[in-house]
Design an enzyme around this catalytic site. Sequence first.
Site, PDB file in Angstrom:
ATOM      1  N   LEU A 158       0.831  -1.204   0.000  1.00 14.29           N
ATOM      2  CA  LEU A 158       0.000   0.000   0.000  1.00 14.29           C
ATOM      3  C   LEU A 158       0.864   1.251   0.000  1.00 14.29           C
ATOM      4  O   LEU A 158       1.967   1.261   0.535  1.00 14.29           O
ATOM      5  CB  LEU A 158      -0.918   0.017   1.223  1.00 14.29           C
ATOM      6  CG  LEU A 158      -1.992  -1.073   1.282  1.00 14.29           C
ATOM      7  CD1 LEU A 158      -2.759  -0.973   2.589  1.00 14.29           C
ATOM      8  CD2 LEU A 158      -2.945  -0.964   0.097  1.00 14.29           C
ATOM      9  N   GLU A 339      25.385  11.352  -9.153  1.00 21.68           N
ATOM     10  CA  GLU A 339      25.422  12.351  -8.087  1.00 21.68           C
ATOM     11  C   GLU A 339      24.544  11.981  -6.886  1.00 21.68           C
ATOM     12  O   GLU A 339      24.939  12.172  -5.735  1.00 21.68           O
ATOM     13  CB  GLU A 339      25.024  13.723  -8.628  1.00 21.68           C
ATOM     14  CG  GLU A 339      26.132  14.448  -9.354  1.00 21.68           C
ATOM     15  CD  GLU A 339      26.517  13.787 -10.673  1.00 21.68           C
ATOM     16  OE1 GLU A 339      27.689  13.878 -11.090  1.00 21.68           O
ATOM     17  OE2 GLU A 339      25.626  13.165 -11.300  1.00 21.68           O
ATOM     18  N   HIS A 389      33.566  23.750 -12.686  1.00 20.87           N
ATOM     19  CA  HIS A 389      32.972  24.177 -13.954  1.00 20.87           C
ATOM     20  C   HIS A 389      31.754  25.072 -13.715  1.00 20.87           C
ATOM     21  O   HIS A 389      30.701  24.910 -14.328  1.00 20.87           O
ATOM     22  CB  HIS A 389      32.590  22.973 -14.811  1.00 20.87           C
ATOM     23  CG  HIS A 389      33.770  22.212 -15.336  1.00 20.87           C
ATOM     24  ND1 HIS A 389      34.645  21.555 -14.508  1.00 20.87           N
ATOM     25  CD2 HIS A 389      34.218  22.015 -16.604  1.00 20.87           C
ATOM     26  CE1 HIS A 389      35.592  20.974 -15.230  1.00 20.87           C
ATOM     27  NE2 HIS A 389      35.367  21.247 -16.507  1.00 20.87           N
TER      28      HIS A 389
END
Length: 596
Positions: A158, A339, A389
């Site tokens: 459930l 990640e 970056h």
Amino acid sequence: MAEQEASGTMAEEAKIDEDILQVLRDMANRLRLHAIRTLCASGFRHPILCSSASEIMSVLLFYIMRYKLTDPENPNNDRFVLSKRLSFVNVATGWLGQGLGIACGMAYTGRYFDKASYRVFCLIGDGESSEGSVWEAMAFASHYSLDNLVAIFDVNHLCHSGTQPFEHCVDLFQKRCEAFGWSTFVVDGRDVEALCHVFQQAAQVKSKPTAVVAKTFRGHGMPHVEDAENCHERSMPKERVETIIKLIESQIQTKKKLNPKPPVEDSPQINITDIEMTSPPAYNVGDMIATRKACGLALAKLGRANDRVVVLDGDSKNSTFSDIFKKEHPEHFVECSSEQSMVSVALGCATRGRMVTFLCTFAAFLTRAFDQIRMGAISRTSINLIGSHCGVSIGEDSPSQMALEDLAMFRTVPNCTIFYPSDAISTEHAVLLAANTKGMCYIRISRPETAVIYTPDEIFEIGRAKVVRNSVNDRLTVVGAGVTLHEALAAADDLSKQEDISIRVIDLFTVKPLDAATVISNAKATGGQIITVEDHSSEGGIGEAVCAAVSMVPDILVHQLAVPGAPRSEKPNEPLSMFGISARQITVAVKCILMN
């Protein structure tokens, strides 16, 4: 192993004393009663939530797990992970599918770093198992042969609003787990004797993790609501709850209790406080080096200073330069590939203060792990995230890799320290400070090579900015960090040479906490005018942080230069100018402000 196979194996083993089994059944019912009364005391009369796994919990806590009840943080204790925050549960995971990844980090630490006997148990709801992060964790545990890890799937079929897709098809869970390389047992989750035998068998499994698929029923033992749909979060009348309590109490036959077995005392003594580098930074003013590379070198150096440093990476080590750490400390480098898995595993490694944990990836990719990050902060876990970056300065790389929202994201994380170093010297200091800081830290590093502007003996502190250029004739203050600090210094040179205009330049170093005192005092000394310049979106970044810091101070005006709109790839050296955050645009902004 199928359910009937587990039963057959159980019959061949020595029988467990019936008195012990009855105590375990009674303890399961006492757990139900505690949960029901706690929920009712909070005004939430919704007792079915706590019932399906009560027998599992009873067997684990009072028969299988080894721990010191009076010392829940003892490093030798078995670990337990579920979607709650209790004294012996080290992380808060919600029902979001994060628990198993965290358990993987605990198990990895136990097997490869502590080399200790403690085991890790993780209880997973069948609804939770719909999350992809669960299966990332399954792959991780299998790949690293975490035979000290046991995952228990509470298959009650459930969910909040109906039934799970697989309902009670435990054989499908079994096939999935086996496909991921786990030793798998299927068991009736209401049968304490079967559970005891299955967990004992799991302890004998070598070289692979164990999954226990337990068929359970929500609301077990509660008439009219057991295994009923559409009962989730529906309060019951008080009289009905009292009837259920009396029924459960009537089933308790003993007053006996079982004490957990003591743990094996074989975890090593460690020290991860007051770490110091073995030597000062080895850079000279004017050296050209990217902060991402300086960060990789600093991590390797930190690994020499303390043998409890671990670095995790999400398949970006050749770009983040974490491969420098891997080459020097291969046994303390963990490849996680994704990640979400990486952050969860890092949280597990960091629990109980066993490891100094760093993880590296592109800053843009951390957005997909924000759920794990915020839950780690709620648990007050100390991990250090490194995002490289960042911004449009990465040039020809895809816009998908240009992080323009990471500062905004981490500024919302409670008690998170945000470092934004501008050269190799400050980067090394940021890494060392993060290693010695309690709580979550984020270090924002850049791809382009930039000049070293600080000397090796420069001192850095959390929450202390650096005034890198100033004079008594300064007419305006420019605040930057990372690549934009170098643009601000170039603009200051141009303005001084061409226009005889002096400006003050501040390097924030930490965006959170922000050094409001330094910003305000220098703004007052330069006519109350501030320009913030950042390789980030205007929303939630340095500009807004500075605005918040000076908001209660009269006569200070903040002008923001930030990346507008969606980014796109450009040739090297062009993106900063294209998006309005280069030295030229700073120069133009200064002239416009001073002319008005």
